[in-house]
Design a protein around this motif. Structure first.
Motif, short mmCIF file in Angstrom:
data_model
loop_
_atom_site.label_atom_id
_atom_site.label_comp_id
_atom_site.label_asym_id
_atom_site.label_seq_id
_atom_site.Cartn_x
_atom_site.Cartn_y
_atom_site.Cartn_z
N TYR A 46 35.28 16.85 11.11
CA TYR A 46 34.72 15.82 9.49
C TYR A 46 35.01 14.83 10.01
O TYR A 46 35.25 13.91 10.58
CB TYR A 46 36.61 15.59 8.77
N ASN A 48 34.05 11.38 9.71
CA ASN A 48 34.29 10.25 8.95
C ASN A 48 34.37 8.84 9.90
O ASN A 48 34.61 8.13 9.58
CB ASN A 48 35.37 10.22 7.84
N SER A 114 34.46 19.18 5.39
CA SER A 114 34.50 18.19 4.37
C SER A 114 35.95 17.50 4.41
O SER A 114 35.51 16.85 3.58
CB SER A 114 33.42 19.36 3.31
N ILE A 334 25.20 21.31 3.38
CA ILE A 334 25.52 19.44 2.69
C ILE A 334 26.44 19.70 1.57
O ILE A 334 25.73 20.57 1.36
CB ILE A 334 24.31 19.23 2.91
N SER A 352 26.21 12.28 -5.29
CA SER A 352 26.38 11.83 -3.69
C SER A 352 26.41 12.83 -3.04
O SER A 352 26.95 14.17 -3.58
CB SER A 352 28.12 11.41 -3.68
N TRP A 353 26.87 12.98 -1.42
CA TRP A 353 26.35 13.79 -0.60
C TRP A 353 26.99 13.60 0.95
O TRP A 353 27.51 12.48 0.07
CB TRP A 353 25.21 14.61 -0.40
N SER A 354 27.79 14.81 1.37
CA SER A 354 27.80 14.32 2.71
C SER A 354 28.30 15.84 3.45
O SER A 354 27.12 16.81 2.89
CB SER A 354 29.75 14.67 2.39
N THR A 387 19.44 8.87 5.28
CA THR A 387 20.82 9.38 5.37
C THR A 387 21.97 8.76 6.44
O THR A 387 21.03 8.18 6.99
CB THR A 387 21.40 10.49 6.04
N THR A 392 26.94 10.45 4.84
CA THR A 392 27.03 10.77 2.83
C THR A 392 26.14 9.52 2.82
O THR A 392 25.34 9.22 3.41
CB THR A 392 27.95 10.49 3.78
N SER A 394 24.86 8.55 -1.57
CA SER A 394 24.70 8.80 -3.03
C SER A 394 23.53 7.88 -3.49
O SER A 394 22.96 7.45 -2.88
CB SER A 394 25.74 8.24 -3.88
N SER A 423 21.37 21.37 0.96
CA SER A 423 22.80 21.45 0.27
C SER A 423 23.39 22.60 -1.15
O SER A 423 22.12 23.56 -0.87
CB SER A 423 22.80 20.49 -0.38
#
Ligand SMILES: [Zn+2]
Length: 431
Positions: A46, A48, A114, A334, A352-354, A387, A392, A394, A423
């Motif tokens: 993940y 982050n 995710s 995505i 929003s996306w990640s 990106t 991530t 938005s 996505s």
């Protein structure tokens, strides 16, 4: 009960716990109890990490297709424990070969997650806060899975791929923590990956040493060259529906299985499962041909499992640039969502996306028809941009006043050095 095994910066006394460890010899590796079964070979990230240097490697290496940044560093950290060289073993300037374990064990890299997952979901992630000199820790025991946390904000994490300057090396620390999750404790053998402390930046931990190798062999036995399958090459049409040939050895006459990376991206256990192609025959034991499924998989790493479920049945990982070379890959990898799926005309919606490739150009598109994947077919743009360093983002948009009663379909696409990731399809119905 959680068993935290930590790696610390040199000089600080940390780590250990009540459950550590069975001392197997006077000097050398230790074990924490248990090994990983065939359903626990997966590992994911993940991504982050917030630091600007944790995902700034954007160079794709042919031996490690379709991943860069922290994901590539994690993948290599796990592949180092593999039974054989990953592909041709190249792609890391700090060591001659990546894939040095020589035991009946290989991790299965299944790409991104995710979320941080539970303590048994086999996901690596960043954690806020700090704990003295602790860099990262593994939550065990391992028999039902594990979780690894890096103190992401406390250190300047670097994704390499070469020297990492003044920061701390993600790949080296990942190799150490993944050593815990396969069943090793700390070692007293200096210079090993599994020592409790690192010195310098941690790049020295990228390459496992003889004591680490002895440890993984103790847990999983030395690689059985008369049984365990291996992969020399993969060729053919690496697209959905394509015919692919794998050359190697020790394949079963029938019922071989190919493990592909799943395109399911979750923060839970199911996201770790391989997308498997089963029932593949190999007349010679050295070559097999199969048809790629039309969906469910992405490029990255591929393994072969012979007609058995034991620890000797799974090959090392091999680079698999499925759909690569400027084609379309990573369908629905995505995650795209919206603040409302039924927004009134004139209202503001946040999309929003990640899980997107980092630092890469995106194209966010819409159409009245669900053309998924929308690579060439869409009516208009929602927006374009780049990106961020953790993949991530938005964007806010106002629903057009003429949109009442309409349903639109939306998708975001990200170009990662010529390889398009996309996505899930969003369905927005305007009342
Ligand atoms: Zn440790």
């Amino acid at each position: 009960m959680k068993n935290f095994l930590r790696i610390a910066l040199g000089g600080l006394v940390l780590g250990g716990s009540a459950m550590v460890a069975t001392q197997d010899q006077a000097v050398g590796y230790t074990t924490i109890g248990g090994t990983l079964g065939m359903s626990q070979r997966d590992f994911r990230l993940y991504n982050n990490f917030n630091g600007s240097s944790a995902n700034n490697n954007t160079t794709i290496n042919a031996n490690w297709p379709q991943y860069d940044g922290a994901e590539l560093a994690m993948w290599k950290g796990g592949a180092e424990w593999g039974s054989r060289a990953h592909g041709d073993g190249s792609g890391d300037t700090s060591q001659g070969t990546v894939g040095s374990g020589t035991a009946n064990f290989s991790y299965f890299w299944n790409g991104e997650a995710s979320g941080v997952g539970g303590t048994n979901d086999n996901i690596i992630s960043s954690l806020g806060g700090s704990s003295g000199g602790v860099l990262a820790f593994a939550e065990t025991p391992i028999n039902n899975g594990w979780r690894i946390r890096f103190y992401g904000d406390a250190w300047s994490w670097q994704d390499g791929p070469g020297s990492v300057g003044s920061g701390i090396d993600i790949q080296g620390v990942a190799c150490h923590e993944l050593g815990h999750t396969l069943g090793l404790g700390h070692t007293t053998a200096s210079g090993s990956t599994m020592t409790a402390f690192i010195s310098g930046t941690g790049t020295g931990q990228r390459s496992i040493q003889s004591d680490d190798i002895n440890g993984v062999k103790f847990l999983y036995e030395a690689r059985d060259d008369n049984k365990m399958p291996w992969i020399d090459s993969i060729s053919g049409s690496l697209v959905p529906g394509g015919s692919v040939t794998i050359n190697g050895g020790n394949f079963s006459p029938t019922n071989n299985t190919v493990w592909l990376q799943s395109d399911v991206v979750t923060g839970g256990n199911t996201g770790g499962d391989a997308e498997k192609v089963t029932g593949i025959s190999s007349g010679s034991g050295t070559s097999m041909t199969f048809t790629l499924p039309n969906s469910g998989w992405t490029g990255g790493a591929l393994h072969v499992q012979m007609d058995d479920v034991g620890k000797k049945s799974l090959s090392e990982s091999h680079p698999f640039d499925g759909n690569g070379g400027g084609g379309t890959i990573g369908n629905d990898t995505i995650i795209l969502t919206a603040s409302s799926f039924t927004p009134p005309a004139g209202s503001l919606v946040t999309f929003s996306w990640s899980g997107a490739p980092v630092n890469s150009p995106y194209t966010f598109v819409w159409d009245f028809t669900n053309n998924s994947p929308f690579f060439a077919t869409y009516s208009g743009l929602v927006g374009t941009g780049t990106t961020n360093v953790i993949g991530t983002g938005s964007i806010n948009r106002i629903v057009p006043n003429g949109g009442s009663g309409r349903t639109v379909y939306m998708e975001i696409q990200v170009d990662d050095n010529g390889v398009i990731h996309d996505s899930n399809t969003l369905t927005i119905s305007v009342p």
